[in-house]
Design a protein around this motif. Structure first.
Motif, PDB file in Angstrom:
ATOM      1  N   ALA A 131     -20.401 -45.401 -22.882  1.00  0.00           N
ATOM      2  CA  ALA A 131     -21.166 -44.802 -21.789  1.00  0.00           C
ATOM      3  C   ALA A 131     -22.622 -45.255 -21.693  1.00  0.00           C
ATOM      4  O   ALA A 131     -23.389 -44.662 -20.936  1.00  0.00           O
ATOM      5  CB  ALA A 131     -21.107 -43.279 -21.918  1.00  0.00           C
TER       6      ALA A 131
ATOM      7  N   HIS B 262     -28.501 -45.153 -16.588  1.00  0.00           N
ATOM      8  CA  HIS B 262     -28.897 -43.751 -16.503  1.00  0.00           C
ATOM      9  C   HIS B 262     -28.997 -43.092 -17.885  1.00  0.00           C
ATOM     10  O   HIS B 262     -29.230 -41.890 -17.967  1.00  0.00           O
ATOM     11  CB  HIS B 262     -27.900 -42.963 -15.649  1.00  0.00           C
ATOM     12  CG  HIS B 262     -27.697 -43.546 -14.297  1.00  0.00           C
ATOM     13  ND1 HIS B 262     -28.673 -43.544 -13.322  1.00  0.00           N
ATOM     14  CD2 HIS B 262     -26.630 -44.185 -13.761  1.00  0.00           C
ATOM     15  CE1 HIS B 262     -28.210 -44.139 -12.242  1.00  0.00           C
ATOM     16  NE2 HIS B 262     -26.982 -44.545 -12.484  1.00  0.00           N
TER      17      HIS B 262
ATOM     18  N   SER C 226     -26.613 -42.362 -19.840  1.00  0.00           N
ATOM     19  CA  SER C 226     -25.555 -41.352 -19.911  1.00  0.00           C
ATOM     20  C   SER C 226     -25.125 -41.095 -21.341  1.00  0.00           C
ATOM     21  O   SER C 226     -24.786 -39.966 -21.699  1.00  0.00           O
ATOM     22  CB  SER C 226     -24.346 -41.789 -19.074  1.00  0.00           C
ATOM     23  OG  SER C 226     -24.705 -41.890 -17.721  1.00  0.00           O
ATOM     24  N   HIS C 227     -25.134 -42.129 -22.165  1.00  0.00           N
ATOM     25  CA  HIS C 227     -24.724 -41.970 -23.561  1.00  0.00           C
ATOM     26  C   HIS C 227     -25.585 -40.931 -24.269  1.00  0.00           C
ATOM     27  O   HIS C 227     -25.072 -40.125 -25.036  1.00  0.00           O
ATOM     28  CB  HIS C 227     -24.751 -43.320 -24.293  1.00  0.00           C
ATOM     29  CG  HIS C 227     -26.098 -43.981 -24.317  1.00  0.00           C
ATOM     30  ND1 HIS C 227     -26.719 -44.469 -23.195  1.00  0.00           N
ATOM     31  CD2 HIS C 227     -26.945 -44.223 -25.343  1.00  0.00           C
ATOM     32  CE1 HIS C 227     -27.880 -45.002 -23.513  1.00  0.00           C
ATOM     33  NE2 HIS C 227     -28.048 -44.858 -24.821  1.00  0.00           N
TER      34      HIS C 227
ATOM     35  N   TYR D  16     -16.603 -38.921 -18.073  1.00  0.00           N
ATOM     36  CA  TYR D  16     -17.597 -39.934 -17.732  1.00  0.00           C
ATOM     37  C   TYR D  16     -16.944 -41.081 -16.957  1.00  0.00           C
ATOM     38  O   TYR D  16     -17.439 -41.491 -15.904  1.00  0.00           O
ATOM     39  CB  TYR D  16     -18.276 -40.472 -19.001  1.00  0.00           C
ATOM     40  CG  TYR D  16     -19.109 -41.700 -18.749  1.00  0.00           C
ATOM     41  CD1 TYR D  16     -20.370 -41.606 -18.191  1.00  0.00           C
ATOM     42  CD2 TYR D  16     -18.609 -42.968 -19.052  1.00  0.00           C
ATOM     43  CE1 TYR D  16     -21.130 -42.735 -17.941  1.00  0.00           C
ATOM     44  CE2 TYR D  16     -19.360 -44.105 -18.808  1.00  0.00           C
ATOM     45  CZ  TYR D  16     -20.616 -43.989 -18.244  1.00  0.00           C
ATOM     46  OH  TYR D  16     -21.369 -45.110 -17.986  1.00  0.00           O
TER      47      TYR D  16
ATOM     48  N   TYR E 124     -18.189 -36.195 -15.281  1.00  0.00           N
ATOM     49  CA  TYR E 124     -18.860 -35.637 -16.448  1.00  0.00           C
ATOM     50  C   TYR E 124     -20.058 -34.786 -16.041  1.00  0.00           C
ATOM     51  O   TYR E 124     -20.889 -35.177 -15.225  1.00  0.00           O
ATOM     52  CB  TYR E 124     -19.327 -36.725 -17.423  1.00  0.00           C
ATOM     53  CG  TYR E 124     -20.177 -36.139 -18.520  1.00  0.00           C
ATOM     54  CD1 TYR E 124     -19.597 -35.416 -19.543  1.00  0.00           C
ATOM     55  CD2 TYR E 124     -21.555 -36.227 -18.480  1.00  0.00           C
ATOM     56  CE1 TYR E 124     -20.365 -34.807 -20.518  1.00  0.00           C
ATOM     57  CE2 TYR E 124     -22.339 -35.630 -19.449  1.00  0.00           C
ATOM     58  CZ  TYR E 124     -21.733 -34.920 -20.469  1.00  0.00           C
ATOM     59  OH  TYR E 124     -22.500 -34.316 -21.415  1.00  0.00           O
TER      60      TYR E 124
END
Length: 180
Positions: free
Chosen positions: A45, A49, A51-52, A134, A139
């Protein structure tokens, strides 16, 4: 993932995260299952952005507030229906010792080892849920954020004031409650 996706997952050795056992080298720091799953989240991910980071933070917040062990793996474990306790922390030594005290056993017991195996399985399960969401674009963080007491502490110690604390774990595990 090795079979379904192939590279880069074919390059990961099966024992890559063995050092995470007992809180990384036996030091009782971050729960090893959180560290291993965080690395996998990073592989899947990491995007523009970040996201992880959000997914890892959500997983850690979920862990700290969850009640372990769940009963999901009771049919394949040695000790089903164990006492369930919330660790209130992502740290291995707090999670394991809180449970052993409540269960009336010790950290070297097979009961504790069984509990931690179930915790690791549950962390992997929760990671897959988050990563599937995700990948399909649905998510959203689901775990609670910092506690009210920790948020109070961050008012002074967070980035808007002294800026001398970066964690979001429960401060009350080590410090007295200044809200009272």
């Amino acid at each position: 993932m090795k079979e379904q996706i192939g590279y880069p997952y074919t390059m990961l050795p099966d024992d890559m995260f063995q050092h995470g056992g007992a809180g990384y080298g036996g030091q009782g720091t971050l729960c090893g299952s959180l560290g291993a799953c965080s690395a996998i989240i990073n592989l899947v991910a990491m995007d523009q952005h970040f996201s992880h980071n959000a997914i890892v933070a959500d997983l850690i917040n979920w862990y700290a507030s969850a009640t372990f062990p769940t009963s999901r793996f009771d049919d394949i474990c040695r000790f089903p229906e164990q006492i369930k306790v919330s660790p209130n922390s992502p740290l291995c030594h707090i999670s394991a010792s809180t449970w052993t005290v409540a269960a009336g056993t010790n950290v070297d017991s097979y009961e504790r080892k069984d509990r931690c195996a179930k915790v690791a399985g549950e962390v992997a399960y929760q990671t897959v849920l988050r990563l599937n969401a995700y990948v399909d674009g649905s998510y959203a963080p689901s775990a609670p954020g910092p506690s009210e007491a920790t948020a109070y502490c961050l008012n002074c110690h967070g980035p808007a004031a002294f800026n001398n604390q970066q964690g979001k774990m429960s401060c009350m595990l080590c410090h007295s409650d200044h809200t009272k």
